[in-house]
Design a protein around this motif. Sequence first.
Motif, PDB file in Angstrom:
ATOM      1  N   VAL A 281       1.629  -4.445  13.452  1.00 36.86           N
ATOM      2  CA  VAL A 281       0.373  -3.884  12.958  1.00 36.86           C
ATOM      3  C   VAL A 281       0.759  -2.610  12.220  1.00 36.86           C
ATOM      4  CG1 VAL A 281      -1.906  -2.992  13.574  1.00 36.86           C
ATOM      5  CG2 VAL A 281      -0.877  -4.832  14.944  1.00 36.86           C
ATOM      6  N   VAL A 282       0.443  -2.569  10.923  1.00 34.15           N
ATOM      7  CA  VAL A 282       0.966  -1.493  10.082  1.00 34.15           C
ATOM      8  C   VAL A 282      -0.075  -1.091   9.040  1.00 34.15           C
ATOM      9  CG1 VAL A 282       2.102  -3.180   8.551  1.00 34.15           C
ATOM     10  CG2 VAL A 282       2.943  -0.834   8.617  1.00 34.15           C
ATOM     11  N   PRO A 283      -0.226   0.232   8.786  1.00 30.67           N
ATOM     12  CA  PRO A 283      -1.129   0.651   7.715  1.00 30.67           C
ATOM     13  C   PRO A 283      -0.622   0.184   6.353  1.00 30.67           C
ATOM     14  CG  PRO A 283      -0.330   2.558   8.981  1.00 30.67           C
ATOM     15  CD  PRO A 283       0.392   1.356   9.470  1.00 30.67           C
ATOM     16  N   ARG A 284      -1.538  -0.094   5.480  1.00 30.78           N
ATOM     17  CA  ARG A 284      -1.197  -0.599   4.147  1.00 30.78           C
ATOM     18  C   ARG A 284      -0.226   0.321   3.411  1.00 30.78           C
ATOM     19  NH1 ARG A 284      -5.709  -2.562  -0.146  1.00 30.78           N
ATOM     20  NH2 ARG A 284      -4.294  -3.268  -1.764  1.00 30.78           N
ATOM     21  N   GLU A 285      -0.465   1.629   3.483  1.00 24.97           N
ATOM     22  CA  GLU A 285       0.406   2.570   2.779  1.00 24.97           C
ATOM     23  C   GLU A 285       1.855   2.444   3.254  1.00 24.97           C
ATOM     24  OE1 GLU A 285       0.784   7.296   1.661  1.00 24.97           O
ATOM     25  OE2 GLU A 285      -0.604   6.706   3.236  1.00 24.97           O
TER      26      GLU A 285
ATOM     27  N   GLY B 124      -8.155  -5.830   6.923  1.00 25.12           N
ATOM     28  CA  GLY B 124      -6.901  -5.896   6.189  1.00 25.12           C
ATOM     29  C   GLY B 124      -6.530  -7.317   5.860  1.00 25.12           C
ATOM     30  N   ARG B 125      -5.220  -7.566   5.877  1.00 25.86           N
ATOM     31  CA  ARG B 125      -4.734  -8.916   5.574  1.00 25.86           C
ATOM     32  C   ARG B 125      -3.583  -9.248   6.506  1.00 25.86           C
ATOM     33  NH1 ARG B 125      -0.622  -8.229   0.618  1.00 25.86           N
ATOM     34  NH2 ARG B 125      -0.172  -6.039   0.962  1.00 25.86           N
ATOM     35  N   TYR B 126      -3.519 -10.507   6.843  1.00 21.29           N
ATOM     36  CA  TYR B 126      -2.381 -11.031   7.590  1.00 21.29           C
ATOM     37  C   TYR B 126      -1.353 -11.511   6.575  1.00 21.29           C
ATOM     38  CZ  TYR B 126      -5.432 -11.535  11.750  1.00 21.29           C
ATOM     39  OH  TYR B 126      -6.280 -11.331  12.805  1.00 21.29           O
TER      40      TYR B 126
ATOM     41  N   SER C  15      -7.054   0.912   6.046  1.00 18.29           N
ATOM     42  CA  SER C  15      -7.215   2.355   6.224  1.00 18.29           C
ATOM     43  C   SER C  15      -5.924   2.944   6.799  1.00 18.29           C
ATOM     44  CB  SER C  15      -8.386   2.645   7.163  1.00 18.29           C
ATOM     45  OG  SER C  15      -8.059   2.254   8.474  1.00 18.29           O
ATOM     46  N   GLU C  16      -5.865   4.240   6.861  1.00 19.60           N
ATOM     47  CA  GLU C  16      -4.687   4.878   7.448  1.00 19.60           C
ATOM     48  C   GLU C  16      -4.871   5.118   8.934  1.00 19.60           C
ATOM     49  OE1 GLU C  16      -3.428   8.313   5.267  1.00 19.60           O
ATOM     50  OE2 GLU C  16      -3.684   7.309   3.346  1.00 19.60           O
ATOM     51  N   LEU C  17      -6.087   4.924   9.421  1.00 20.39           N
ATOM     52  CA  LEU C  17      -6.388   5.224  10.817  1.00 20.39           C
ATOM     53  C   LEU C  17      -7.054   4.042  11.505  1.00 20.39           C
ATOM     54  CD1 LEU C  17      -8.004   8.732  10.255  1.00 20.39           C
ATOM     55  CD2 LEU C  17      -5.678   8.272  11.010  1.00 20.39           C
ATOM     56  N   ILE C  18      -6.834   3.955  12.804  1.00 17.69           N
ATOM     57  CA  ILE C  18      -7.577   3.024  13.652  1.00 17.69           C
ATOM     58  C   ILE C  18      -8.417   3.894  14.575  1.00 17.69           C
ATOM     59  CG2 ILE C  18      -7.395   1.363  15.533  1.00 17.69           C
ATOM     60  CD1 ILE C  18      -4.931   0.237  14.270  1.00 17.69           C
ATOM     61  N   PRO C  19      -9.730   3.649  14.618  1.00 18.44           N
ATOM     62  CA  PRO C  19     -10.555   4.502  15.483  1.00 18.44           C
ATOM     63  C   PRO C  19     -10.136   4.354  16.946  1.00 18.44           C
ATOM     64  CG  PRO C  19     -11.858   2.692  14.570  1.00 18.44           C
ATOM     65  CD  PRO C  19     -10.493   2.617  13.962  1.00 18.44           C
ATOM     66  N   ASN C  20     -10.053   5.477  17.620  1.00 17.13           N
ATOM     67  CA  ASN C  20      -9.694   5.491  19.034  1.00 17.13           C
ATOM     68  C   ASN C  20      -8.260   5.039  19.220  1.00 17.13           C
ATOM     69  OD1 ASN C  20     -10.644   6.329  21.501  1.00 17.13           O
ATOM     70  ND2 ASN C  20     -12.456   5.037  21.379  1.00 17.13           N
TER      71      ASN C  20
END
Length: 157
Positions: A41-45, A122-124, A146-151
Motif C-alpha cells: 500500500v503506497v501513496p501515488r507520489e 486509487g488503483r490496484y 492522496s498522500e494521507l490515509i485518515p487515522n
Amino acid sequence: MLPVERRAELLDLYSAYAACLDDGRFGEWPDLFVEDCHYRVVPRENYDHDLPLSTMELHGTGMLRDRVYGVESTLFHAPYYQRHIIGIPRILDYSDDEIAVEANYLVIRTKRDQPSEVFNAGRYLDTVVTTQQGLKFRQKFCVFDSELIPNSLIYPI
C-alpha cells in the motif's frame, strides 16, 4: 485479447477479494495470494517517483497471515465496516500463466455511529497468476491517490 473464460475468472477473483474484505473474513484474505506474494500500500507520489517508503508492505503469505492475526487479535481500534468498489480490471499484458492488471478502487468506511466516508481511493496494479486452485495474486500494489490515509490503516485495502 484475453479469452472470455479467463476474463470471467479474473472478475471472479476481484469479486472474491472485495467480498472477503467487506464481509470481515480476513482469515481468507491470504488464500487469494500465492505463497511468494508481494502486497504493498503506497501513496501515488512515492510510487510515481519510485520511492521505497510504503504505508504497508508485506512479502509472502506468512506476513499476510501475521497481519490478519494483528487485525483479529492484537490491534485495538473502533470497529468499522469497509465497502470496496472496484472498477472493471484493465488487462495490461498477459501470457498463458500470468496477467498484468490495473483496476481503479474506492474504499468506503462506515463507523457504527457516523455517516459513511471515502476512506481510500486509487488503483490496484496487480500481477495475477494461474495456479492449480485457479487465479491468484502474485503482486497487489494499492497505489492510493492522496498522500494521507485518515487515522490509521487497519484492514487491508
